[in-house]
Design a protein around this motif. Structure first.
Motif, mmCIF file in Angstrom:
data_model
loop_
_atom_site.group_PDB
_atom_site.id
_atom_site.type_symbol
_atom_site.label_atom_id
_atom_site.label_comp_id
_atom_site.label_asym_id
_atom_site.label_seq_id
_atom_site.Cartn_x
_atom_site.Cartn_y
_atom_site.Cartn_z
ATOM 1 N N ASP A 289 0.736 -1.231 0.114
ATOM 2 C CA ASP A 289 0.035 0.045 0.129
ATOM 3 C C ASP A 289 0.898 1.290 0.089
ATOM 4 O OD1 ASP A 289 -2.791 -0.732 -0.231
ATOM 5 O OD2 ASP A 289 -2.640 -1.574 1.806
ATOM 6 N N ASP A 290 2.021 1.144 0.830
ATOM 7 C CA ASP A 290 2.942 2.486 0.609
ATOM 8 C C ASP A 290 3.268 2.447 -0.636
ATOM 9 O OD1 ASP A 290 2.453 2.130 3.431
ATOM 10 O OD2 ASP A 290 4.484 2.022 4.089
ATOM 11 N N ILE A 292 2.096 1.620 -3.468
ATOM 12 C CA ILE A 292 1.098 1.945 -4.256
ATOM 13 C C ILE A 292 0.637 3.729 -4.277
ATOM 14 C CG2 ILE A 292 -1.451 1.941 -4.742
ATOM 15 C CD1 ILE A 292 -1.231 -0.992 -4.204
ATOM 16 N N ILE A 293 0.664 4.218 -3.100
ATOM 17 C CA ILE A 293 0.516 5.505 -2.688
ATOM 18 C C ILE A 293 1.656 6.502 -3.306
ATOM 19 C CG2 ILE A 293 0.548 7.270 -0.698
ATOM 20 C CD1 ILE A 293 -1.201 5.036 1.131
ATOM 21 N N LEU A 296 0.931 6.259 -7.107
ATOM 22 C CA LEU A 296 -0.278 7.063 -7.686
ATOM 23 C C LEU A 296 0.053 8.410 -7.803
ATOM 24 C CD1 LEU A 296 -3.276 5.248 -5.937
ATOM 25 C CD2 LEU A 296 -2.445 5.292 -8.268
ATOM 26 N N VAL A 313 -1.228 -1.032 -10.988
ATOM 27 C CA VAL A 313 -1.692 -1.165 -9.488
ATOM 28 C C VAL A 313 -2.167 -2.433 -9.459
ATOM 29 C CG1 VAL A 313 -3.231 -0.253 -7.782
ATOM 30 C CG2 VAL A 313 -2.103 1.227 -9.154
ATOM 31 N N ARG A 325 -12.268 -3.980 -1.445
ATOM 32 C CA ARG A 325 -11.410 -3.119 -2.013
ATOM 33 C C ARG A 325 -10.907 -3.225 -3.395
ATOM 34 N NH1 ARG A 325 -5.836 -0.617 0.219
ATOM 35 N NH2 ARG A 325 -5.264 -2.704 -0.411
ATOM 36 N N PHE A 329 -11.711 -1.370 -6.729
ATOM 37 C CA PHE A 329 -10.703 -1.082 -7.785
ATOM 38 C C PHE A 329 -10.934 -1.580 -9.111
ATOM 39 C CE2 PHE A 329 -6.758 -2.597 -9.827
ATOM 40 C CZ PHE A 329 -6.066 -1.204 -9.906
ATOM 41 N N CYS A 339 -7.382 6.811 -7.375
ATOM 42 C CA CYS A 339 -6.640 7.465 -6.362
ATOM 43 C C CYS A 339 -7.611 7.538 -5.049
ATOM 44 C CB CYS A 339 -6.145 9.024 -6.678
ATOM 45 S SG CYS A 339 -4.749 9.063 -7.927
ATOM 46 N N ILE A 341 -9.540 5.451 -3.752
ATOM 47 C CA ILE A 341 -9.367 4.180 -2.996
ATOM 48 C C ILE A 341 -8.178 4.288 -2.119
ATOM 49 C CG2 ILE A 341 -8.966 1.672 -3.112
ATOM 50 C CD1 ILE A 341 -10.363 1.541 -5.535
ATOM 51 N N TRP A 342 -6.875 4.854 -2.311
ATOM 52 C CA TRP A 342 -5.890 5.066 -1.571
ATOM 53 C C TRP A 342 -5.800 6.441 -0.944
ATOM 54 C CZ3 TRP A 342 -5.978 1.561 -5.292
ATOM 55 C CH2 TRP A 342 -5.460 0.204 -4.890
ATOM 56 N N ASN A 343 -7.083 7.337 -0.737
ATOM 57 C CA ASN A 343 -7.112 8.687 -0.199
ATOM 58 C C ASN A 343 -6.285 9.308 -1.003
ATOM 59 O OD1 ASN A 343 -8.746 7.508 1.900
ATOM 60 N ND2 ASN A 343 -7.208 6.861 3.220
#
Ligand code: FNR
Length: 491
Positions: A289-290, A292-293, A296, A313, A325, A329, A339, A341-343
């Protein structure tokens, strides 16, 4: 300007007395910069994965060099080069639809190698000349076993047409000022593999990347590091070992594979596709997740397409597809949706507005000027009937449909029009779309009148929305001022 010099190879573990070829590449007024292929950990070429955001992230985490996805010469040859002042990138754009075929920027300037799919030395040189001021080296794909490549005489087909392969490499070395490399698969025997690498070395290539599998072997098969080891011993140019991802889960596995091959450079594909923080030299793999953030954010910063972003992704969250999720996605269509989805929805929204305010870029720069506005062909007709859509009784404006204008607003122009028609008992509009090359325009019939935008859109969906936008403008459901403000109307 190219300076070529030979220097003793320091820090070379496996071939202490070999020599290192050093290329000095002139970088448009910047300092001359050395690029070598010794002691490098490299992001491998990967179709769709190796676009600018992934390359930048790989470099950020610690990759020394990054290869682009394979780009086919016939596609690149048509492109024109343009400096994108909004994104601060150099873009190679397909004029037939305005799509970006290759995007690069200063951050990767001396580290990016463009991989070319080709079967023709003339085309290869033309493309090489087009890109050589913007990339550090050019690589020829001689390992792709896919039908598309092989049928076109590209990829692994070049390993059985060695004269052709040599002609391509020699022409490139002769005509370009940047280093030329090639990426191959191993041949059926160690001897044949050594022989072909020696041949390519004699053509003047700066390095050869070797995927340690034969052409009929698939990723699940074990690689053959012993082949690479034998080649490393037998030649003097740098060999980049590839094919180890099956056994690579952390950074130290990269080094293990490199050592098994006795090579001093190594190239990683699938392990990086899954989690590109594999390049971190401290060996601490980041939670996906880190990654991906961060990925993105870069996608937003460089206006990466939603489809390419989604593809990359998706390969990072393969095992999450059955989760809530994951399903959310899979339904995403825009960069903003991904974006969110990952705030990062607000980040994406603000950036896209900022880009738009800064001015023209992308499609708008290329589409209207390139296409004559008078005659177009009807789509999907074999007879290519010529139709004039510029009738006298049609309401036209030069309006572009930008998806980013509707990020926070679920009502696209077509739904605004359809809802209005329904409410007022007016029959639904009828859309008729025309195509020229890869561009589209739609004529819309509504309430006895016809509407069209003179702007050519990149797909049928956008063309219909563009025509609907013109219609709702003329019937007063949207103001001219708001369309000028959000950039839809070309001034
Ligand atoms: C590839 N590979 C590849 N190779 C190449 O020369 N040009 C390309 O464009 C691609 N595209 C590509 C896409 C994807 C999604 C994958 C997984 C692979 C092959 C790749 O560069 C590499 O040779 C193999 O994957 C073996 O290396 P790994 O995965 O074991 O590190």
């Amino acid at each position: 300007m190219l300076k070529l010099c030979y220097s003793p190879c320091s820090g070379h573990l496996t071939r202490p007395f070999s020599y290192q070829i050093v290329f000095l590449v002139h970088t448009n007024g910047m300092e001359d910069h050395k690029i070598t292929f010794e002691n490098k950990i490299i992001l491998a070429p990967m179709v769709r994965v190796g676009t600018l955001p992934m390359r930048l992230l790989a470099l950020e985490y610690g990759a020394d060099l990054v290869y682009s996805e394979e780009l086919v010469d016939l596609k690149l040859i048509k492109c024109f080069r343009t400096v994108n002042r909004v994104l601060q990138t150099v873009d190679f754009i397909d004029p037939s639809d305005g799509s970006v075929i290759f995007r690069t920027c200063d951050r990767e300037k001396n580290k990016v190698i463009l991989q070319l799919g080709t079967s023709c030395e003339k085309r290869a040189v033309l493309v090489g000349k087009l890109v050589q001021n913007d990339v550090a080296a050019l690589d020829i794909n001689m390992g792709c076993p896919k039908e598309f490549s092989v049928k076109g005489g590209m990829g692994v087909a070049l390993l059985s047409q060695q004269e052709k392969a040599m002609a391509i490499l020699k022409s490139l070395v002769e005509h370009l000022k940047i280093p030329i490399t090639c990426k191959i698969r191993i041949l059926p025997t160690i001897e044949e593999t050594i022989e072909i690498v020696k041949k390519f070395a004699s053509a003047g290539v700066a390095a050869v990347a070797i995927h340690a599998r034969m052409k009929d072997e698939r990723p699940q098969h074990d690689p053959h590091p012993d082949f690479i080891k034998a080649v490393v011993k037998a030649v003097r140019i740098p060999i980049i070992a590839n094919g180890g991802s099956k056994e690579i889960e952390k950074h130290s596995d990269i080094i293990k594979f490199r050592n098994k091959c006795a090579a001093n450079s190594v190239m990683i594909a699938r392990a990086a596709q899954n989690n590109v923080s594999i390049f971190k030299p401290d060996g601490v793999l980041l939670p996906v997740d880190d990654v991906i953030i961060r990925y993105l954010r870069i996608c937003v910063d460089f206006d990466n397409t939603a489809s390419n972003t989604k593809y990359c992704v998706q390969s990072m969250i393969k095992d999450q597809q059955e989760t809530a999720r994951g399903r959310l996605f899979l339904n995403c269509q825009t960069l903003h949706q991904i974006c969110s989805i990952w705030n990062l929805g607000d980040y994406c929204y603000e950036k896209q507005l900022e880009f738009q305010k800064k001015g023209n870029f992308g499609r708008r720069d290329v589409t209207p000027g390139f296409i004559p506005n008078d005659v177009i062909k009807e789509p999907e007709t074999k007879k290519s009937k010529v139709i004039d859509i510029c009738d006298e009784d049609i309401f036209e404006r030069n309006v572009a449909f930008y998806r980013s204008n509707y990020i926070k607003d679920p009502d696209l122009p077509k739904s605004i029009l359809h809802n209005y028609a329904k409410k007022n008992n007016i029959p639904m509009p009828i859309y008729e779309t025309f195509q020229k090359d890869k561009l589209f325009r739609t004529k819309l019939k509504y309430n006895g009148k016809r509407y069209a935008s003179t702007f050519w859109e990149k797909n049928k969906k956008y063309a219909e929305q563009g025509a609907a936008l013109v219609c709702i403008l003329f019937i007063g459901l949207v103001s001219e001022e708001s369309l000028i403000k959000n950039g839809s109307i070309l001034k």
